[in-house]
Enzyme design. Structure first.
Site, PDB file in Angstrom:
ATOM      1  N   GLY A 133       0.813  -0.945  -0.028  1.00  0.00           N
ATOM      2  CA  GLY A 133      -0.168   0.086  -0.183  1.00  0.00           C
ATOM      3  C   GLY A 133       0.833   1.010  -0.062  1.00  0.00           C
ATOM      4  O   GLY A 133       2.164   1.220  -0.342  1.00  0.00           O
ATOM      5  N   GLY A 134       0.313   2.218   0.686  1.00  0.00           N
ATOM      6  CA  GLY A 134       1.053   3.706   0.603  1.00  0.00           C
ATOM      7  C   GLY A 134       2.395   3.437   1.338  1.00  0.00           C
ATOM      8  O   GLY A 134       3.168   4.239   1.202  1.00  0.00           O
ATOM      9  N   ALA A 149      23.513  12.800 -26.683  1.00  0.00           N
ATOM     10  CA  ALA A 149      24.132  12.127 -25.777  1.00  0.00           C
ATOM     11  C   ALA A 149      25.491  12.704 -25.401  1.00  0.00           C
ATOM     12  O   ALA A 149      25.820  12.610 -24.138  1.00  0.00           O
ATOM     13  CB  ALA A 149      24.252  10.502 -26.157  1.00  0.00           C
TER      14      ALA A 149
END
Ligand code: HXC
Length: 534
Positions: free
Chosen positions: A189-190, A425
């Site tokens: 979850g969180g 790049a």
């Protein structure tokens, strides 16, 4: 109870009752303390059966012997509800406090899965908040050992509030003290946002897992059946999501590695990283550099072999070894001074920069900059990875993140161009134009908009199509292009490279550069903060 008659003290009489009660209180205290430390032995055995240590065993592995000072061991929840009524274990499922690693102070908390599955309620959260506040106040790293079922269900919004307080403190502490999160069990979850906000996240294969919703919810919502490991195991986050910095096979090696990482980090943003005695690197020429890198620009080699030659004792800490291995990031020492090295890896995808590589390097550059760690960038890059998948998924945005991170970095910056450095790049890999302080190049450097063949194909498309011998013409034109625009001194003659060095001098030249730039100070324009393309 006091000695005497009717509660009145009698002068001269030894205070036996209070002496006895002090003895009793001390004995009671000792027994209670032992119970707190022992915890719930049956539950601890279940942990061990799964190959996991208890929270206290983990702290013992992490910290210097006998250095741990615990805070709030007596804290208990004040909640009401099923299973918590009448069960108010001390510690409330998290062991919090401070100790040392190699004699340097750190603040720590270790969630205890044997107490309500390590779930987080208000008291548990308050202890973590306290540890984080003290870490910020004293300028010390904070290390969280996560092993938790997440928000304690019975505490509802108070549990969620507790998590919010952790996240807010993590953001406050970001760039002030190093934050390390170690996931040693469930982190659902969180709760998973806490490791996600940390500077470095460690995970142990097989026992640790992180996801927003577990397999049951996934199946209920989408019908997809996945195991815990397939959904959020160490392999997923170490190799694919990029959430985890380092994956270990067991808790011992994991916590030993956290100790090694801490040995390379400053305690806070105002202090330098710990130095070791200088090694005479400024005169340490190493012919092996030239043997490690093939002269042909497209032949692969292992940049980590170059890195080993560059840094003291060949030792380095590599974040995200398994994620985006086409770029290598490393913390190491050169002449005793901690540096952050970013290098293209020609042995993976020819060292091309893709979305993941750009994100990985950007986060690393920002960390080093926040904590005053000089940057050394080893360049051998054919460009950004072309293709619809990369474009659609946002390679421009991720490339811009790396660009942004380098552009705003104010620490000493040294670029070493080993071979090719093409196009955007080249610019992004800490070129002079975006603010590197010292640009060094090997005689094998090829800095250009693109490789010679590609350039000729664009410039002379019609001539090549009309030619009776297109291959011979292409070769001749490419050789001419390379000689005119890509010769070893081309960029140096124009002030975009400070010096062309013998590869053998790479370590010595970088060490001299670091010494030269040590007292670098910069002041940018005043602003609240920039708007990085996140
Ligand atoms: C209260 C919990 C708990 C929780 C576990 N326990 N998670 N108690 N709140 N969140 C308790 C169990 O009831 C059990 O108690 C003990 O801890 C051990 O759990 P088990 O299930 O027996 O262990 P295991 O089989 O190893 O499974 C571990 C688990 C599972 C995968 C973590 O417990 C689980 O799925 N828990 C719920 C996970 C979850 O959905 N959390 C909320 C996520 S949302 P007994 O008494 O039987 O020993 C969230 C929001 C955060 O965290 C928001 C922040 C913004």
């Amino acid at each position: 109870m006091t000695a005497g008659v009717n509660g009145r003290r009698i002068d001269g009489l030894p205070d036996r009752a209070s002496a006895r009660s002090m003895r009793l209180l001390r004995e009671e205290h000792r027994l209670l303390r032992r119970q707190i430390v022992e915890g719930r032995p049956e539950a601890a055995d279940r942990q061990r059966a799964l190959g996991k240590h208890t929270a206290r065993e983990r702290l013992a592995l992490l910290l210097d012997e006998d250095s741990f000072t615990e805070i709030e061991p007596y804290r208990r929840h004040q909640a009401r509800g099923p299973k918590v009524d009448g069960d108010r274990p001390y510690t409330d499922g998290v062991i919090a406090g401070s100790g040392t690693i190699d004699g340097r102070r750190v603040f720590v908390y270790a969630q205890d899965f044997t107490v309500f599955g390590g779930s987080l309620g208000a008291a548990h959260a308050a202890k973590i908040h306290k540890v984080m506040d003290l870490a910020i106040a004293t300028g010390s790293p904070v290390i969280g050992l996560n092993d938790s079922g997440g928000a304690r269900i019975q505490e509802g919004v108070l549990a969620l509030d507790g998590y919010g307080g952790i996240f807010r403190r993590e953001v406050e502490a970001s760039g002030v003290v190093p934050q390390i999160s170690v996931v040693l069990g469930p982190c659902a979850g969180g709760a998973a946002y806490s490791p996600a906000l940390a500077d470095f996240t460690f995970m142990v294969r097989g026992t640790a897992r992180m996801y927003l919703t577990g397999p049951d919810v996934v199946e209920a919502v989408s019908g997809e059946r996945v195991s815990h490991d397939e959904l959020g195991g160490a392999e997923v986050h170490g190799e694919r999501s990029g959430l985890v910095t380092v994956v270990h096979e067991d808790e011992e090696s994991c916590l030993a590695d956290v100790r090694y990482l801490v040995s390379l980090l400053p305690s806070n943003n105002l202090e330098p990283a710990p130095r070791t005695p200088p090694r005479g690197a400024a005169t340490d020429d190493r012919p092996r550099f030239a043997e490690l890198v093939p002269v042909e620009p497209n032949r692969p080699y292992d940049i980590k072999a170059v890195l080993e030659e560059l840094v003291d004792d060949g030792d380095f800490f590599e974040p995200h070894e398994l994620w985006a291995p086409n770029v290598v990031c490393a913390l190491a020492r050169i002449d005793g001074e901690v540096v952050g090295v970013v290098g293209n890896q020609p042995s993976v995808l020819a060292g091309v920069l893709d979305r993941a590589a750009a994100q990985k390097a950007a986060r690393f550059v920002r960390f080093c900059d926040a904590f005053g760690i000089p940057l050394v960038t080893l360049v051998d890059v054919p460009g950004f990875l072309p293709g619809a998948e990369q474009e659609h998924a946002g390679i421009i945005r991720h490339g811009a993140q790396l660009l942004y991170a380098y552009c705003e970095a104010t620490v000493p910056r040294i670029q070493v161009i080993l071979r090719k450095a093409y196009g955007g790049a080249y610019i992004v890999m800490d070129s002079r134009s975006i603010g590197t302080d010292l640009s060094l190049a090997w005689p094998t450097n090829e800095i250009a908009v693109m490789g010679a063949e590609g350039a000729v194909n664009v410039l002379f498309r019609r001539e090549l199509a009309a030619s009776a011998e297109p291959e011979r013409l292409r070769r001749e034109l490419a050789a001419d292009y390379a000689e005119r625009f890509m010769h070893p001194q081309y960029a140096a003659e124009r002030g975009l490279v400070d010096d062309v060095i013998d590869p053998a001098q790479t370590r010595s030249a970088v060490a001299r550069g670091l010494a030269m730039l040590r007292d670098k100070r910069t002041a940018g324009p005043r602003r609240k903060h920039g708007n990085m393309p996140l």
